[in-house]
Enzyme design. Structure first.
Site: not given
Ligand code: ARG
Length: 467
Positions: A293, A280, A286, A159
Site C-alpha cells: 500500500e 491492526s 488482521k 476490467h
C-alpha cells in the site's frame, strides 16, 4: 564600517540578516553533494595547473586540502555553518583556512553557477546508474520466481474480470518489461545529459585560457556543454531524472496494487511473509499489506516533485537565478523514495508464498475458455465467428444454469447445447490446453513464456555492464 565576512562580502557594508541566512542557505541539503563538489574542484585545479594558471605547488596544496576536507566530512568532524550559504562556499572557505593564499586561487575561471551545475549533474548521473542497478536486482528476482512458475495457471484479467487463463510467470514478465523500459529510459537520459558545464563560469565563459575538454574528460563526461549561458541555467537533466523516477513509481504502484489484491482473502493467490506485513491495533486477526500500500501511495510525492521542478523552472530568464536552488530537495526526495521502494519490493518478493492451487481454482470461475470454444468452432467446424460467439453464449448460459464452469462440462452436456458442436470441441475447454494454445510470439503458453524469460536473461547480461 562593519564588515561582511562572507567570501563574497567585499562590497557589503553590513553583515547578513539572521533570517536571510536561514532563508538563503542550501547547506542543510546540498551538503549531500560534497563528494561531487570536491571531485569537480580537484579536476578544476588540475586543469588550472595544466593551463599554467596556477603552479604545481599550488595545485598540490589545493588537492591535498580538498582531500583533507573530504575526510573531515566523511568522519563527521567537519563543522557546517549555515552562514557559509552552500556546500561550495563551505568547502572553499575551509580550504582557505587550511592552506591559505593558494586556496584563494581555486575559484579562478569558474563561478558557483557552473560549480553547482556540474556537481548536481554529476550526482544525478551517478544516481541514474545506481537506480538502474536496483532495477536490475528487481528484474533478477522476478525472473528467478518466474522460472518455476511458467505453468502456474491463473486467470488473466481485463476490467478486473476473468478473461483468459495465463501463467503466473507471464504476468511477472509483463512487469519485468516495464522495469526494462525504465532502465532504457534512464540509459537514454544518461547519454542525453552526459555533458560537462564546468568552466562556463558565471554565464558567459571566461577570459582565461582554460581547457574545458580536459575537465570534462577528467570527470567522465562525453564532452563539455556547448553554450555557457545555457549550461548554467539548464536543469533538464534533473527533470529527466524526475520523470524517469515518476514512471518507475507508477510501475511499482501498479504492481503493488496487484499484490494488495492477490493477498486479499477474496483472491488469496499469494501470501505475504509476516516480516513484510503489519497487524491492526484493534483487530487481532488482521494481517495488513502496508508495504504494497505504501509502495502504491508513494507515487503522489514522486509525481509532485516533477511538477514542482517544472513549475520552478517555468518563466526563468537566462541565465542563473536563485530559484534554481529549489532543484535539489525534490530530486533528493524522489531519489530516496525510489531507492527504498525498489529495495523493499525486491526483498518482499523474495519471501512471498505463491498459492498455486488457489490460482488454478480461480480459473474454474468465469468461463475462461469461452473464446477457445468459439475459435474452435470457427477453425475446425468453419462456423462464422459471430455465429460461433452466439453458440458459445448458449453453452455459457447452460453451464450457469447447472452451476458449473464451462471447463467442468462433460462432453455430452456440451454437445447437447447445439447440434453444430462436435465431440472434439470438449478438449478446448481445458484451461491448460487453452493457455498453451496461445503460443504466438509474446503469448502466454508455457513455451512462449520460457522463451521470453530466456530473452530477458540475455538482455540482463548486456544492461548490467558498467553498473
Ligand atoms: N546554492 C546555490 C544553488 O544551489 C549555488 C549557486 C549560487 N550562485 C549564485 N550566484 N548565488 O543554486
Amino acid at each position: 564600517m562593519k564588515e561582511n565576512n562572507k567570501l563574497w562580502g567585499g562590497r557589503f557594508s553590513s553583515s547578513s540578516a539572521k533570517l536571510l541566512e536561514e532563508f538563503n542557505t542550501s547547506l542543510p541539503f546540498d551538503k549531500r553533494l560534497y563528494k561531487q563538489d570536491i571531485k569537480c574542484s580537484k579536476a578544476h585545479a588540475k586543469m588550472l595547473e595544466k593551463c599554467e594558471i596556477i603552479n604545481t605547488k599550488e595545485k598540490d596544496l589545493i588537492i591535498n586540502g580538498l582531500e583533507t576536507i573530504e575526510s573531515l566530512i566523511d568522519s563527521g568532524e567537519f563543522k557546517f555553518c549555515i552562514s557559509d550559504e552552500d556546500i561550495h562556499m563551505a568547502v572553499e572557505k575551509k580550504l582557505i583556512e587550511l592552506i591559505g593564499d593558494s586556496g584563494k586561487k581555486l575559484h579562478t575561471a569558474r563561478s558557483r553557477n557552473d560549480q553547482v551545475a556540474v556537481d548536481f549533474r554529476l550526482f544525478v548521473l551517478e544516481q541514474n546508474k545506481y537506480i538502474r542497478s536496483l532495477l536490475i536486482n528487481l528484474i533478477e528476482t522476478l525472473i528467478n520466481i518466474s522460472q518455476s512458475h511458467t505453468d502456474t495457471i491463473m486467470p488473466g484479467m481485463t476490467h478486473l474480470q476473468h478473461a483468459q487463463p495465463v501463467n503466473f510467470a507471464f504476468i511477472l514478465c509483463a512487469y519485468v518489461n516495464m522495469f526494462m523500459r525504465d532502465i532504457h529510459r534512464l540509459e537514454d537520459s544518461y547519454k542525453q545529459n552526459n555533458y560537462c558545464p564546468l568552466g562556463s563560469a558565471a554565464l558567459a565563459g571566461t577570459p582565461y585560457n582554460t581547457d574545458r575538454f580536459y575537465t570534462a574528460r577528467e570527470l567522465g563526461f562525453a564532452s563539455p556543454t556547448l553554450n555557457a549561458m545555457d549550461s548554467v541555467s539548464d536543469r533538464d537533466f534533473a527533470l529527466d531524472f524526475l520523470y524517469s523516477l515518476s514512471v518507475i513509481v507508477m510501475h511499482i504502484s501498479r504492481f503493488a496494487e496487484e499484490l494488495v489484491l492477490w493477498s486479499s482473502s477474496e483472491f488469496a493467490f499469494i501470501t505475504l511473509s509476516d516480516s513484510y506485513s503489519t497487524g491492526s491495533s484493534i483487530m487481532p486477526q488482521k494481517k495488513n499489506p502496508d508495504i504494497p500500500e505504501l509502495l502504491r501511495g508513494k507515487s503522489g510525492r514522486v509525481y509532485g516533485n516533477l511538477i514542482s521542478l517544472l513549475t520552478t523552472l517555468k518563466g526563468l530568464p537566462l541565465a542563473y537565478n536563485k530559484d534554481t536552488q529549489e532543484d535539489k530537495e525534490c530530486v533528493f526526495d524522489s531519489l530516496d523514495t525510489i531507492d527504498i521502494s525498489l529495495r523493499i519490493l525486491n526483498d518482499m518478493l523474495k519471501e512471498i508464498t505463491i498459492n498455486k492451487q488457489n490460482m488454478e481454482n480461480a480459473c474454474k470461475m468465469g468461463h475462461l475458455t469461452a473464446t477457445d470454444l468459439a475459435d474452435f468452432l470457427v477453425q475446425a467446424v468453419k462456423i462464422p465467428f459471430r455465429e460461433a460467439h452466439h453458440i458459445v453464449g448458449k453453452v455459457v448460459a447452460y453451464a450457469e444454469s447447472c452451476n458449473k464452469d464451462l471447463s467442468e462440462l462433460t462432453e455430452d452436456e456440451l454437445c447437447k447445447v447445439d447440434s453444430k458442436i462436435p465431440q472434439e470441441a470438449h478438449k478446448v475447454l481445458d484451461i491448460y490446453t487453452s493457455m498453451n494454445s496461445r503460443n504466438s510470439y509474446g503469448g502466454t503458453s508455457t513455451a512462449s513464456t520460457q522463451a521470453q524469460i530466456q530473452s530477458i536473461i540475455a538482455w540482463l547480461e548486456i544492461h548490467k555492464i558498467g553498473l
